[in-house]
Scaffold this motif. Structure first.
Motif, short mmCIF file in Angstrom:
data_model
loop_
_atom_site.label_atom_id
_atom_site.label_comp_id
_atom_site.label_asym_id
_atom_site.label_seq_id
_atom_site.Cartn_x
_atom_site.Cartn_y
_atom_site.Cartn_z
N ARG A 183 7.50 -4.35 -11.93
CA ARG A 183 8.63 -4.32 -11.00
C ARG A 183 8.21 -4.42 -9.54
N PHE A 184 6.91 -4.25 -9.29
CA PHE A 184 6.37 -4.40 -7.94
C PHE A 184 5.23 -5.41 -7.94
N LYS A 185 5.02 -6.04 -6.82
CA LYS A 185 3.88 -6.94 -6.68
C LYS A 185 2.58 -6.17 -6.87
N ILE A 209 13.17 2.69 -3.89
CA ILE A 209 12.21 1.86 -3.16
C ILE A 209 12.27 0.42 -3.68
N HIS A 210 12.34 0.26 -4.99
CA HIS A 210 12.45 -1.07 -5.59
C HIS A 210 13.75 -1.76 -5.17
N ASP A 211 14.84 -1.03 -5.18
CA ASP A 211 16.14 -1.61 -4.82
C ASP A 211 16.17 -2.09 -3.38
N ASN A 212 15.30 -1.53 -2.55
CA ASN A 212 15.26 -1.91 -1.13
C ASN A 212 14.10 -2.86 -0.82
N GLU A 255 5.13 -3.41 -2.48
CA GLU A 255 3.90 -2.67 -2.79
C GLU A 255 4.15 -1.18 -2.69
N VAL A 256 3.58 -0.42 -3.62
CA VAL A 256 3.67 1.04 -3.60
C VAL A 256 2.26 1.61 -3.78
N VAL A 286 3.37 7.46 -15.26
CA VAL A 286 4.66 6.99 -14.75
C VAL A 286 4.55 5.56 -14.21
N ILE A 287 3.57 5.33 -13.36
CA ILE A 287 3.51 4.02 -12.69
C ILE A 287 3.11 2.90 -13.65
#
Length: 231
Positions: free
Chosen positions: A74-76, A45-48, A52-53, A67-68
């Motif tokens: 790595r994500f906004k 998901i990050h590579d693409n 936001e997750v 985990v998160i």
């Protein structure tokens, strides 16, 4: 402003896996020495370029939160939404809880799938090509009764999604990744709300989609034969 959002459903008990998931969400099961199912998914998901997750949690939510915590830079935005009814209601209720996030920027991912990177890359190509909603479908392997199958209408758009569909008459298996544009997302939200209001808690979010699929502009995006599996 969010450009793309990934919503991952990871609330279930996964009781069929017995001791493996007694104290652990299925998504946190290790694939190898380096990563879990969830970590593999987050990496793709990050590579693409999702920024936001949102992960819908339930059973053993603390494991997912741990985990998160390693992915916050790595994500906004990466956070969880807790489903308090995870043990008594199916994933239709997880979808209901995040229904207002379905705004034309969101993809939905099942948390228990492992897939070749090309599959998500192809999904992103479809997303960037036009505004049409789509499901990722394995239209290469033989179908069995347990598969979440789809059929197409005369315009080659998906008009049904259900495990009960005839294997021979179906065009493939939905693998657990979908995108809905803003118009179709609105209809999906209404379908979810109607089913929850009717206390139809034993169903899947795919059932809410099945009820309205004929009225949507929902295309099939193929896995192109690349490997994937549901754990």
């Amino acid at each position: 402003m969010i450009k793309m959002r990934a919503i991952i459903f990871a609330a279930g008990l996964a009781s069929r896996l017995g001791e493996l998931t007694r104290n652990l969400p299925k998504a946190c099961l290790a694939l190898n020495d380096q990563e879990s199912i969830l970590e593999r998914s987050l990496s793709l998901i990050h590579d693409n370029v999702f920024d936001e997750v949102i992960i819908v949690t339930g059973h053993a939510k603390e494991s997912i939160e741990q985990v998160i915590a390693q992915w916050t830079k790595r994500f906004k935005k990466i956070e969880t939404v807790f489903n308090p009814e995870y043990s008594s209601r199916n994933n239709i209720y997880s979808a209901y809880l995040i229904r207002n996030l379905l705004d034309g920027t969101s993809f939905i991912f099942n948390s228990d799938i492992v897939y070749h990177p090309y599959i998500l890359e192809n999904a992103m190509f479809a997303y960037n090509s036009d505004s049409q909603s789509f499901l990722i479908i394995d239209d290469h392997k033989p179908l069995v009764d347990e598969d979440m199958k789809v059929t197409l209408n005369t315009k080659s758009n998906i008009n049904r999604i259900n495990k009960a569909l005839n294997n021979e008459e179906s065009q493939g298996e939905y693998i657990g990744i979908l995108y809905l544009n803003s118009n179709d997302a609105l209809q999906f939200r209404k379908s979810l709300e109607a089913m929850v209001e009717a206390q139809d808690y034993g169903k899947y979010y795919e059932d809410a989609l099945d009820k309205i699929a004929e009225d949507l502009d929902l295309k099939l995006v193929s896995t192109e034969g690349y490997e994937w599996t549901e754990i």
